[in-house]
Design a protein around this motif. Structure first.
Motif, PDB file in Angstrom:
ATOM      1  N   LEU A 175      37.318  41.868  50.111  1.00 38.01           N
ATOM      2  CA  LEU A 175      36.947  41.872  48.697  1.00 38.01           C
ATOM      3  C   LEU A 175      36.739  43.269  48.131  1.00 38.01           C
ATOM      4  N   GLY A 179      40.140  33.006  50.825  1.00 39.60           N
ATOM      5  CA  GLY A 179      40.345  33.448  49.453  1.00 39.60           C
ATOM      6  C   GLY A 179      40.163  34.948  49.312  1.00 39.60           C
ATOM      7  N   ALA A 180      39.283  35.511  50.135  1.00 35.96           N
ATOM      8  CA  ALA A 180      39.041  36.956  50.070  1.00 35.96           C
ATOM      9  C   ALA A 180      40.290  37.744  50.469  1.00 35.96           C
ATOM     10  N   LYS A 221      43.395  36.616  50.445  1.00 40.51           N
ATOM     11  CA  LYS A 221      44.397  36.330  49.418  1.00 40.51           C
ATOM     12  C   LYS A 221      44.142  37.214  48.196  1.00 40.51           C
ATOM     13  N   HIS A 222      42.882  37.363  47.815  1.00 39.24           N
ATOM     14  CA  HIS A 222      42.508  38.215  46.684  1.00 39.24           C
ATOM     15  C   HIS A 222      42.935  39.670  46.937  1.00 39.24           C
ATOM     16  N   ASP A 282      46.461  39.785  46.178  1.00 37.79           N
ATOM     17  CA  ASP A 282      46.703  39.535  44.752  1.00 37.79           C
ATOM     18  C   ASP A 282      46.494  40.786  43.908  1.00 37.79           C
ATOM     19  N   VAL A 283      45.471  41.569  44.217  1.00 36.45           N
ATOM     20  CA  VAL A 283      45.172  42.745  43.389  1.00 36.45           C
ATOM     21  C   VAL A 283      46.007  43.973  43.752  1.00 36.45           C
TER      22      VAL A 283
END
Length: 151
Positions: free
Chosen positions: A42, A68-69, A71-72, A75-76
């Motif tokens: 994150l 999700g972390a 994947k995030h 994503d960014v």
């Protein structure tokens, strides 16, 4: 000096044990000329990816997918690192009680899209990591780091 970036999401004691074994392998005293940088998924930035020469990815497999972390993190940074990191080596370790196939598939798809090169087999662990599992994590860290040593 080469740089190995370890991007991880470590929410459980099992993931923590695997992370520590990977770090131990990557920072083995016999591996010279490699700086190991650790970033929580994150908090990692596109710059962190761009400044690294290789990667280790650590994630739990939640509900059949990577965290999700993690994947995030992609994503960014994905489009910012897409063309600049092609061909760089990576490895991954995952922990999940069941359904890790979806997480493995996601890592395969993301890294294929980035054009990264798989430097070692993934370490996938279900249940509590045993001695053999932690040795595989150590070997994963050492293998990817050693691959970055300057000749």
């Amino acid at each position: 000096m080469s740089r190995l970036l370890i991007v991880h999401h470590t929410p459980s004691p099992h993931c923590q044990a695997m992370f520590e074994a990977v770090i131990s392998g990557a920072t083995d005293p016999e591996i010279e000329g490699v700086e190991v940088v650790r970033r929580a998924a994150l908090s990692v930035s596109a710059s962190d990816f761009l400044e690294a020469d290789g990667y280790l990815l650590g994630t739990p497999a939640n509900l059949g997918y990577l965290s999700g972390a993690l994947k995030h993190a992609f994503d960014v940074a994905y489009y910012q690192i897409l063309d600049s990191t092609r061909g760089r080596p990576f490895g991954a370790y995952l922990h999940g009680n069941e359904g890790t196939e979806g997480a493995v598939n996601a890592i395969d798809r993301i890294t294929a899209g980035l054009g990264w090169t798989k430097a070692a087999d993934y370490v996938v662990v279900s249940e509590k990591p045993g001695k053999d599992d932690l040795e595989k994590c150590w070997e994963l860290g050492a293998t990817v780091a050693a691959g970055l040593m300057e000749s």
